[in-house]
Design an enzyme around this catalytic site. Sequence first.
Site, short mmCIF file in Angstrom:
data_model
loop_
_atom_site.label_atom_id
_atom_site.label_comp_id
_atom_site.label_asym_id
_atom_site.label_seq_id
_atom_site.Cartn_x
_atom_site.Cartn_y
_atom_site.Cartn_z
N GLY A 186 0.83 -1.20 0.00
CA GLY A 186 0.00 0.00 0.00
C GLY A 186 0.85 1.25 0.00
N ASN A 187 0.23 2.37 0.33
CA ASN A 187 0.96 3.64 0.42
C ASN A 187 0.34 4.48 1.51
OD1 ASN A 187 -1.22 5.34 -0.86
ND2 ASN A 187 -0.74 3.98 -2.60
N ARG A 188 0.86 5.69 1.71
CA ARG A 188 0.47 6.51 2.85
C ARG A 188 -0.71 7.44 2.57
NH1 ARG A 188 6.22 6.44 3.25
NH2 ARG A 188 6.94 5.54 5.22
N SER A 189 -1.34 7.32 1.43
CA SER A 189 -2.43 8.23 1.10
C SER A 189 -3.60 8.06 2.07
CB SER A 189 -2.92 7.97 -0.33
OG SER A 189 -4.04 8.79 -0.62
N ALA A 228 -4.15 7.47 -4.85
CA ALA A 228 -2.76 7.03 -5.06
C ALA A 228 -2.81 5.54 -5.41
CB ALA A 228 -1.93 7.26 -3.79
#
Length: 396
Positions: A208-211, A273
């Site tokens: 995943g990512n930090r969005s 994102a």
Amino acid sequence: MLKDKHIALYVTGGIAAYKALNVVRGLIKQETLVQVIMTKSAQEFVTPLTFATLSQRPVITDNFTPQTKNDDFIPHIKLALWTDLAVVVPATANIIGKIANGLANDIVSTSLLATKAPKLVFPAMNTDMYDNPSVQNNLQKLQSMDIKVVEPATGFLAEGMTGKGRLPELPQIMAAIENNFTTPKLHKKILITAGGTKEAIDPVRYIGNRSSGKMGFAMAKVARDLGAEVTLITTVATDIPGIKIIQVQTAAEMMTQLQQLFPTTDVLIMAAAVADFKPLNVADQKIKKTDDEDTLTIKLTKNPDILKTVAATKTTQFVVGFAAETQNLLMNAEKKLNSKHADVILANNVAEAGAGFNVDTNQITLLQKNQQPETWPLMSKTEVAKKFWEFYLDKI
């Protein structure tokens, strides 16, 4: 815009009551007719005389004392009929609960219950109080009753904590009041994506990512307030009154929803994102670590380029992409603008303070073909959204 408008300003018992004095001054400067109504607790923080002096009208503090000898009506009914807009600033947890549940045991709650005019509520309180499920449920009730709630700001609070619960600054308060007298004009179908996609590694883990989705949420809320029909495709669990929410997790799920909805959309905002890669193979069971292996190799494969794929099918749609970069911002954003069939790219350097993920502010550079990039100052994501929709409305 506010000249000769009748604003009923309800002041309740929070430390931010003193800031309501500036609201009165701001309204009077615009030749607004302001009637201040105070709870008993509010009078412990600021005297009615101060508000009366600024508003040039006697302050209403109870239901049993006529304001003049010629008053024909009970005060809360006369006030309700007089009001063009009811503003509660600051709004404590107590008054929020009363409004949400139809309680009326003082001049403020009875007047608000009797008022058919639009209502605008500015919560301000301790972070833990604001986050309490009861308060959040009451705020959702207000929104379901078509009462506009302006989210508090994040900052230094009276008791020394830093968190969400601070009354917004005067310009934001004044803008929210003025917006209530602005006719909605964004009569379009808007499709917005928000949050970071999650690509499974096994039943437990994902890439995943930090969005956080905050930028997409702000875009959606402002569009809704301007009169648009908004659909939000998001990976973040949320419930926003007046907006259709479609929950997804992966890039493939997001692509499926976009391909179904894009043909009937007027504007697409790709604020999500999206993961560029996903695991080639997803394990059926949780991958266990072993004593004889210090490394784990996961083979990745490309996800489809959602923006490029969907935008390539556009006819009359206006397509906006985001470019979250950590270096070479303009070069990378320009490349994205030219290769992905977007009409506009909103670029931001997520490595800069205040412009990254999981914050309430952003600094945007807007790029469109054959024009110089336009860099906006650091501002709240809500203000970014407002500035973008102003830009869009100027184009159509």
